[in-house]
Structure formats: C-alpha cells, structure tokens
Design a protein around this motif. Structure first.
Motif, short mmCIF file in Angstrom:
data_model
loop_
_atom_site.label_atom_id
_atom_site.label_comp_id
_atom_site.label_asym_id
_atom_site.label_seq_id
_atom_site.Cartn_x
_atom_site.Cartn_y
_atom_site.Cartn_z
N GLY A 153 0.81 -1.21 0.00
CA GLY A 153 0.00 0.00 0.00
C GLY A 153 0.84 1.26 0.00
O GLY A 153 0.97 1.92 -1.04
N PRO A 154 1.47 1.61 1.14
CA PRO A 154 2.27 2.84 1.19
C PRO A 154 3.39 2.86 0.15
O PRO A 154 3.64 3.90 -0.48
CB PRO A 154 2.83 2.81 2.62
CG PRO A 154 1.83 2.03 3.40
CD PRO A 154 1.33 0.97 2.46
N LEU B 237 -10.68 11.51 -3.21
CA LEU B 237 -10.02 11.54 -1.90
C LEU B 237 -11.01 11.84 -0.77
O LEU B 237 -10.91 11.28 0.32
CB LEU B 237 -8.89 12.57 -1.90
CG LEU B 237 -7.71 12.24 -2.82
CD1 LEU B 237 -6.72 13.40 -2.87
CD2 LEU B 237 -7.00 10.97 -2.34
N LEU B 238 -11.96 12.74 -1.03
CA LEU B 238 -12.91 13.11 0.02
C LEU B 238 -13.92 12.00 0.29
O LEU B 238 -14.36 11.82 1.42
CB LEU B 238 -13.65 14.39 -0.38
CG LEU B 238 -12.79 15.67 -0.44
CD1 LEU B 238 -13.60 16.83 -1.00
CD2 LEU B 238 -12.25 16.02 0.94
N ARG C 64 -8.54 3.90 2.04
CA ARG C 64 -8.80 2.57 1.51
C ARG C 64 -8.91 2.59 -0.01
O ARG C 64 -8.36 1.74 -0.70
CB ARG C 64 -10.08 1.99 2.12
CG ARG C 64 -9.95 1.55 3.56
CD ARG C 64 -11.24 0.96 4.06
NE ARG C 64 -11.19 0.62 5.48
CZ ARG C 64 -10.74 -0.53 5.97
NH1 ARG C 64 -10.30 -1.45 5.12
NH2 ARG C 64 -10.72 -0.76 7.26
N PHE C 65 -9.65 3.57 -0.54
CA PHE C 65 -9.79 3.65 -1.99
C PHE C 65 -8.47 4.00 -2.64
O PHE C 65 -8.10 3.44 -3.68
CB PHE C 65 -10.85 4.70 -2.35
CG PHE C 65 -11.07 4.82 -3.84
CD1 PHE C 65 -11.97 4.00 -4.48
CD2 PHE C 65 -10.35 5.75 -4.59
CE1 PHE C 65 -12.16 4.10 -5.85
CE2 PHE C 65 -10.53 5.86 -5.96
CZ PHE C 65 -11.45 5.02 -6.59
N LEU C 66 -7.76 4.95 -2.04
CA LEU C 66 -6.47 5.37 -2.57
C LEU C 66 -5.51 4.19 -2.64
O LEU C 66 -4.79 4.00 -3.62
CB LEU C 66 -5.88 6.48 -1.69
CG LEU C 66 -4.56 7.13 -2.14
CD1 LEU C 66 -4.75 7.85 -3.45
CD2 LEU C 66 -4.08 8.10 -1.07
N ASP C 67 -5.51 3.38 -1.60
CA ASP C 67 -4.65 2.21 -1.51
C ASP C 67 -4.94 1.24 -2.66
O ASP C 67 -4.03 0.76 -3.34
CB ASP C 67 -4.90 1.53 -0.16
CG ASP C 67 -3.98 0.34 0.08
OD1 ASP C 67 -2.80 0.57 0.33
OD2 ASP C 67 -4.46 -0.81 0.01
N VAL D 13 2.16 5.15 5.86
CA VAL D 13 2.40 3.98 6.71
C VAL D 13 1.51 4.03 7.95
O VAL D 13 0.92 3.02 8.34
CB VAL D 13 3.90 3.89 7.11
CG1 VAL D 13 4.10 2.80 8.17
CG2 VAL D 13 4.78 3.60 5.90
N VAL D 14 1.42 5.21 8.55
CA VAL D 14 0.55 5.38 9.72
C VAL D 14 -0.90 5.10 9.34
O VAL D 14 -1.64 4.41 10.07
CB VAL D 14 0.71 6.80 10.29
CG1 VAL D 14 -0.35 7.07 11.36
CG2 VAL D 14 2.11 6.99 10.88
N ALA D 15 -1.35 5.64 8.19
CA ALA D 15 -2.72 5.43 7.74
C ALA D 15 -2.99 3.95 7.47
O ALA D 15 -4.07 3.43 7.78
CB ALA D 15 -2.99 6.26 6.48
N LYS D 16 -2.01 3.26 6.89
CA LYS D 16 -2.15 1.83 6.60
C LYS D 16 -2.29 1.04 7.90
O LYS D 16 -3.11 0.11 7.99
CB LYS D 16 -0.94 1.34 5.82
CG LYS D 16 -0.96 -0.15 5.47
CD LYS D 16 -2.00 -0.47 4.40
CE LYS D 16 -1.92 -1.91 3.96
NZ LYS D 16 -2.88 -2.23 2.89
N ARG D 17 -1.51 1.40 8.90
CA ARG D 17 -1.54 0.67 10.16
C ARG D 17 -2.85 0.88 10.93
O ARG D 17 -3.17 0.11 11.83
CB ARG D 17 -0.36 1.09 11.03
CG ARG D 17 0.93 0.33 10.67
CD ARG D 17 2.03 0.61 11.65
NE ARG D 17 2.97 -0.51 11.72
CZ ARG D 17 4.01 -0.55 12.53
NH1 ARG D 17 4.24 0.47 13.35
NH2 ARG D 17 4.81 -1.58 12.54
#
Length: 419
Positions: free
Chosen positions: A18-19, A139-140, A145-148, A218-222
């Motif tokens: 992801g990141p 993005l909004l 999750r969608f971005l990933d 990375v923080v958002a993924k976690r």
C-alpha cells in the motif's frame, strides 16, 4: 511493538502492500514520464548511470522514513520536530510551495494528455478543473482505503503497458533506436548540462519530501491493517525498486523512439508529451498512439491523486505539531485537500505561463534541500531496535557525500565560479 510479533507470511506481505505502491505512484510523474524520457531522447543511454546512482544513493533516506515510523510508531515529521522546530519550519515552507506548484503542474500535464484522447477540443484549463475536481472527490469520498486500492491498479496497468511499449520498440528498432549509425550524440558531461541533470536527480525517484509523505501513509495503513516491521520494509522495497526500474524503462522510451531522430526535443512538459506520442506513432505505428497516451495519462493521473493526498496529509500534520495540538480531525484533512486543489487551480487560471519555470525551480530546490533532509532521516534511525548499521549505513554515508557534492557543484556553477 505488537505489530512486530505478527507472523510474516505471503498473505501478510500482500496485505501490507500500500504505502510503497502509493509512493511509486506519486514518484512516477514529472521525473519519469517527462525527465527520464527527455534524458533518453536527448542523450540516449548515457544518463542511465545517473538515474541508477540517484535511485541507489537516495534509497537509504527514503527507507529510513518508513523504518523510523515502523520502529517508533511516530511519523517522520514528529522526528523532525524532536530534532528541532526549525527543521519542521523549513520542511513546512518547502512543502507548501511544492503543494501549490506540483498540484498545478501535474494536473495541467494530465489535462494536456487528455486532449489527445478526447474526440472534441476542450480548453486545457477546463480539463485541469475537471481533473482536480475528480481527484478531490475521490479523496474526500474514498479516503485511504480507496487510494490504496486505486494505486495498485494504476501501478499494474502502468508497468504492463510501459514494458510492452518498450519491448515493441526494441524489437522494431534495436538498441540503436531510430538514430543513424554515424549519429554523434551530444554529451551530458559538461557544465552546460548540469542544470538538466540536477533537475532530473531532484525528482528521481521522487522529491525528498515524499519520504515524509510515505511515513504518513504507513501510519494510515496501520490504522486499517496490522503491518509488521518486516512486511512494511518489504512493501517499501517493492514500491521503490519498481520506480527505479520504470525510470530506466521511460529512459528507454526516449532512447528508442526519439534519440537521433533529427527533431529537436521539446522541454515543456505538455508539448513534450505531444511530441513523444507523435514520434512513437510514426516509428512503431498509429496503433501505438493510444497506448502511449494511456501510459502517460495513467502515470500523471495516479501522481495527481497521490500528490494531493500526500501533501495535504503532511501539511496538516506539520501544522498540528507546530501548533502543539494532540491530534487533528478528519475534517482538517478534508479542508487541506480542498485548499490544495483550489491553490493548484488558482495557479493554473492566473499564473499559467509561470508553471513551467516554477516547476523547474521546485525540482532544483528539492535536490538542493535533499542532503539536509537525508541527514535528518539518517539521524533518526541511529538508535532503536532496528538502528541502521553495516552495508546500509555505509551506503547512506556514501550517498550523503554524493548528493552533497552534486549540490555544491551546482551551487558553484550557478554562482559563476567556473566561468
């Protein structure tokens, strides 16, 4: 940390992706589609070594951002803040400038590519407005999750189509491309070419601030998935190595279809994309026109989404730290995304002619600031459970010398010390 106790399997590795892919998507924009391809078109294969060295010597410093976050749970920006508020202020000012210029430049480039796909003419500023509005909406509404998921789709499509295009060109033209056997190539090994090389390296594989953005991802993924240290580094390596390989693939595009063709290379991004598409169609066949246009659009649209999200995240986090707040709300990120989009549109509609020079300035400014933030990233991983040592430490020290040396050489040349 608890996440480090996760048993590492292929399933956990795939879940961790992801990141690193987002970083690759953000990187493959101006540095790859434009700068790398222009390098191949002007100098053939000669600058391949510069691209390889830039990716090699920047690798540790991008990795350290991920390593620090996986190890400590803090973002890279929190690390800068702990080192000293002045470093965070410098980052914030550079990041604000990069936000405005990059959003404007990348969306303009994306719109310019769209003009080749549409059956009817639409003004480029209008298309830029559509691109930015669609990006902001994604993005909004979709969040991380969608971005990933979207970044993974773009990278798969991009990699497959780009490699296909190069293989076709190689089979048709050989390593020599369209250049005549007696063609004398211009040399990049002169002070006159230093500005181009520095701009190429400034965003190769990406501006140094992307290391901080990647830390935020990375923080958002976690927050949505447990990611161990080992899997997080694996994800980073997949993304980084992909960008390095694709940089050489785009260099090959320019070297195989335009180098030695006798046509002067356009240096303005939108005009160069048009030239590259036309050159590819005339060399390989009209069927390739849509393929190259698709490759270019996928690159730049993916970059647009990643850039708006990434710069917005880092601006919000930087302000939070500078203002001493404990946390920022999701609404704050939404506001930052809207402001980044509006600032890009303001540049497009009111300072359209200045985008090119400002973009080049941003690329050079990114390279000149690279040694400072490279050193900061290194200093943050000199302690901790996974502190840097051995070959990676030596590579980072050699990389610091290389990047600093090039920066001083460029500053000296701009100061007229060699005239």
């Amino acid at each position: 940390m608890q996440t480090n106790m996760i048993k590492n399997t292929w399933k956990t590795k795939l879940q961790a992706l992801g990141p690193g892919i987002l970083m690759a998507s953000a990187a493959i924009g101006g540095s790859h589609v434009i700068a790398s391809t222009q390098a191949g078109a002007i100098y053939g294969w000669q600058l391949a070594i510069i691209i390889i060295l830039a990716n090699l010597f920047k690798y540790p410093f991008f990795r350290f951002g991920v390593q620090y976050t996986l190890d400590s749970g803090n973002t890279l920006l929190e690390g800068y803040y702990q080192k000293g508020k002045v470093y965070l202020w410098i980052f914030f000012l550079l990041n604000l400038f990069s936000t405005v210029i990059n959003v404007a430049a990348i969306s303009l480039l994306c719109a310019a590519i769209l003009t080749f796909a549409l059956p009817f003419p639409v003004p480029v500023p209008t298309l830029s407005l559509i691109v930015i509005c669609v990006t902001a909406a994604i993005l909004l509404l979709g969040k991380y999750r969608f971005l990933d998921s979207f970044a993974k789709l773009i990278m798969i499509s991009l990699s497959a189509t780009t490699i296909l295009a190069v293989v076709v060109a190689l089979m048709k033209n050989g390593l020599q491309g369209v250049a005549a056997a007696d063609y004398i190539s211009p040399s990049p090994w002169s002070l006159g070419a230093l500005g181009f090389i520095v701009a190429l390296m400034g965003w190769m594989p990406a501006p140094i601030e992307i290391s901080a953005i990647n830390s935020m991802w990375v923080v958002a993924k976690r927050r949505i998935s447990k990611v161990s240290y080992e899997d997080g580094i694996w994800d980073f390596n997949i993304g980084y190595i992909s960008t390095a390989i694709l940089a050489l693939v785009f260099l090959a595009l320019g070297a195989l279809v335009q180098f030695g063709s006798g046509e002067a290379v356009q240096m303005v991004g939108g005009k160069y994309i048009a030239q590259l598409i036309n050159m590819y169609a005339s060399t390989i066949g009209e069927w390739a026109r849509e393929l190259i246009a698709f490759i270019a659009f996928m690159c730049i649209f993916g970059t647009t989404i990643s850039v708006v999200d990434g710069y917005s995240r880092t601006n919000v986090e930087t302000l939070r730290l500078l203002m001493g707040k404990k946390e920022s709300s999701p609404k704050t990120l939404n506001i930052a995304i809207i402001l980044a989009s509006l600032s890009g549109l303001a540049i497009i509609f009111y300072f359209n002619n200045a985008v090119g020079p400002m973009l080049k300035f941003a690329m050079i400014g990114s390279f000149v600031s690279t040694p400072v933030f490279a050193w900061l990233n290194l200093s943050l991983v000199m302690n901790g459970e996974h502190k840097v040592k051995g070959q990676l430490l030596w590579l980072s020290l050699v990389g610091l010398i290389y990047l600093t040396g090039f920066t001083l050489l460029f500053i000296a040349s701009q100061a007229g010390l060699f005239s």
